[in-house]
Scaffold this motif. Sequence first.
Motif, PDB file in Angstrom:
ATOM      1  N   ASP A 190       0.828  -1.203   0.000  1.00  0.00           N
ATOM      2  CA  ASP A 190       0.000   0.000   0.000  1.00  0.00           C
ATOM      3  C   ASP A 190       0.864   1.256   0.000  1.00  0.00           C
ATOM      4  O   ASP A 190       1.960   1.265   0.562  1.00  0.00           O
ATOM      5  N   LEU A 191       0.323   2.316  -0.583  1.00  0.00           N
ATOM      6  CA  LEU A 191       0.998   3.618  -0.635  1.00  0.00           C
ATOM      7  C   LEU A 191       0.125   4.673   0.028  1.00  0.00           C
ATOM      8  O   LEU A 191      -1.098   4.560   0.033  1.00  0.00           O
ATOM      9  N   TYR A 192       0.764   5.719   0.560  1.00  0.00           N
ATOM     10  CA  TYR A 192       0.009   6.882   1.033  1.00  0.00           C
ATOM     11  C   TYR A 192       0.745   8.150   0.587  1.00  0.00           C
ATOM     12  O   TYR A 192       1.971   8.197   0.605  1.00  0.00           O
ATOM     13  N   PRO A 193       0.014   9.182   0.132  1.00  0.00           N
ATOM     14  CA  PRO A 193       0.659  10.399  -0.367  1.00  0.00           C
ATOM     15  C   PRO A 193       0.860  11.473   0.704  1.00  0.00           C
ATOM     16  O   PRO A 193       1.649  12.385   0.526  1.00  0.00           O
ATOM     17  N   SER A 194       0.112  11.377   1.803  1.00  0.00           N
ATOM     18  CA  SER A 194       0.261  12.313   2.920  1.00  0.00           C
ATOM     19  C   SER A 194      -0.418  11.681   4.134  1.00  0.00           C
ATOM     20  O   SER A 194      -1.213  10.750   3.997  1.00  0.00           O
ATOM     21  N   GLU A 195      -0.107  12.196   5.301  1.00  0.00           N
ATOM     22  CA  GLU A 195      -0.657  11.620   6.526  1.00  0.00           C
ATOM     23  C   GLU A 195      -2.185  11.665   6.559  1.00  0.00           C
ATOM     24  O   GLU A 195      -2.820  10.824   7.172  1.00  0.00           O
ATOM     25  N   SER A 196      -2.777  12.643   5.894  1.00  0.00           N
ATOM     26  CA  SER A 196      -4.230  12.793   5.954  1.00  0.00           C
ATOM     27  C   SER A 196      -4.986  11.828   5.029  1.00  0.00           C
ATOM     28  O   SER A 196      -6.195  11.720   5.121  1.00  0.00           O
ATOM     29  N   TRP A 197      -4.270  11.144   4.143  1.00  0.00           N
ATOM     30  CA  TRP A 197      -4.913  10.209   3.214  1.00  0.00           C
ATOM     31  C   TRP A 197      -4.830   8.791   3.754  1.00  0.00           C
ATOM     32  O   TRP A 197      -3.813   8.372   4.307  1.00  0.00           O
ATOM     33  N   ASN A 198      -5.900   8.035   3.517  1.00  0.00           N
ATOM     34  CA  ASN A 198      -5.939   6.635   3.910  1.00  0.00           C
ATOM     35  C   ASN A 198      -5.003   5.796   3.033  1.00  0.00           C
ATOM     36  O   ASN A 198      -4.248   4.967   3.516  1.00  0.00           O
ATOM     37  N   PHE A 199      -5.046   6.014   1.712  1.00  0.00           N
ATOM     38  CA  PHE A 199      -4.168   5.319   0.763  1.00  0.00           C
ATOM     39  C   PHE A 199      -4.281   6.008  -0.585  1.00  0.00           C
ATOM     40  O   PHE A 199      -5.122   6.880  -0.790  1.00  0.00           O
ATOM     41  N   VAL A 200      -3.429   5.597  -1.512  1.00  0.00           N
ATOM     42  CA  VAL A 200      -3.504   6.084  -2.891  1.00  0.00           C
ATOM     43  C   VAL A 200      -3.092   4.931  -3.798  1.00  0.00           C
ATOM     44  O   VAL A 200      -2.298   4.076  -3.402  1.00  0.00           O
ATOM     45  N   PHE A 201      -3.668   4.859  -4.994  1.00  0.00           N
ATOM     46  CA  PHE A 201      -3.329   3.777  -5.931  1.00  0.00           C
ATOM     47  C   PHE A 201      -1.967   3.996  -6.575  1.00  0.00           C
ATOM     48  O   PHE A 201      -1.292   3.063  -6.955  1.00  0.00           O
ATOM     49  N   GLY A 202      -1.565   5.238  -6.706  1.00  0.00           N
ATOM     50  CA  GLY A 202      -0.286   5.555  -7.325  1.00  0.00           C
ATOM     51  C   GLY A 202      -0.080   7.051  -7.316  1.00  0.00           C
ATOM     52  O   GLY A 202      -0.985   7.811  -6.995  1.00  0.00           O
ATOM     53  N   GLN A 203       1.139   7.460  -7.637  1.00  0.00           N
ATOM     54  CA  GLN A 203       1.455   8.873  -7.686  1.00  0.00           C
ATOM     55  C   GLN A 203       2.531   9.081  -8.736  1.00  0.00           C
ATOM     56  O   GLN A 203       3.380   8.191  -8.932  1.00  0.00           O
ATOM     57  N   ALA A 204       2.497  10.213  -9.430  1.00  0.00           N
ATOM     58  CA  ALA A 204       3.442  10.453 -10.510  1.00  0.00           C
ATOM     59  C   ALA A 204       3.914  11.895 -10.506  1.00  0.00           C
ATOM     60  O   ALA A 204       3.237  12.785  -9.989  1.00  0.00           O
ATOM     61  N   SER A 205       5.062  12.101 -11.094  1.00  0.00           N
ATOM     62  CA  SER A 205       5.557  13.435 -11.385  1.00  0.00           C
ATOM     63  C   SER A 205       5.632  13.547 -12.908  1.00  0.00           C
ATOM     64  O   SER A 205       6.297  12.758 -13.545  1.00  0.00           O
ATOM     65  N   LEU A 206       4.943  14.530 -13.466  1.00  0.00           N
ATOM     66  CA  LEU A 206       4.920  14.694 -14.926  1.00  0.00           C
ATOM     67  C   LEU A 206       6.083  15.525 -15.433  1.00  0.00           C
ATOM     68  O   LEU A 206       6.297  15.624 -16.633  1.00  0.00           O
ATOM     69  N   THR A 207       6.841  16.135 -14.528  1.00  0.00           N
ATOM     70  CA  THR A 207       7.900  17.055 -14.972  1.00  0.00           C
ATOM     71  C   THR A 207       9.299  16.599 -14.605  1.00  0.00           C
ATOM     72  O   THR A 207      10.272  17.227 -15.023  1.00  0.00           O
ATOM     73  N   GLU A 208       9.447  15.548 -13.811  1.00  0.00           N
ATOM     74  CA  GLU A 208      10.792  15.135 -13.389  1.00  0.00           C
ATOM     75  C   GLU A 208      11.128  13.740 -13.877  1.00  0.00           C
ATOM     76  O   GLU A 208      10.340  12.855 -13.903  1.00  0.00           O
TER      77      GLU A 208
END
Length: 195
Positions: free
Chosen positions: A177-195
Amino acid sequence: MKVIKHSEDVLKTALMSKDKKLMKHYEKFGPKEQLLLNEAFRPDSVLFRPITLHSDSDWIASHPEPTQDFEQFYHDPSRTTPTPQKSFIYIQPIGSFGDATVSTDDYMKWLKDYCEAFYYGLTVRILGPLPVSHMGCAFRVNEYTRNLQLYAGDILKYLKKKKPRDAFCIVGVTMIDLYPSESWNFVFGQASLTE
């Protein structure tokens, strides 16, 4: 349940542009590219099926986003295109894939084949598996599911440093499992479009 199915007119407006520069691209399509584009307009298409929303908590229902047609996508300043110098997709397996009957190599082979079909013209390279402990990323145990979760931002930083010079992009794949910040339960994925 709710089913989202767009009419042929809506799809043609979204996928086909009257922009002269884009029309020249359409004229250069080979038979396979034309076949794929035309598949979107067939009512019995096996590739472009209606989307079924099973509940109000499905992503599309609970996270409304503005629509984007192909012309908007094409002119987006953050959109990048492959070049001869940057023409590889690198896939980095992270952690265990946890199924004794199917090996990580089998999963990666399936993913490689899919990506090379979907991103026609790009070559996919699978990197060696990476133990989570080598990444130095923050983690937590989800208070509801009791599952281990990795902080997605640290994974992005790690992949950015590891990205080969000839990479169009590098993608981390994990069954953890992934989480993008403490306030989120989970996230399916995360990306950077510029790096």
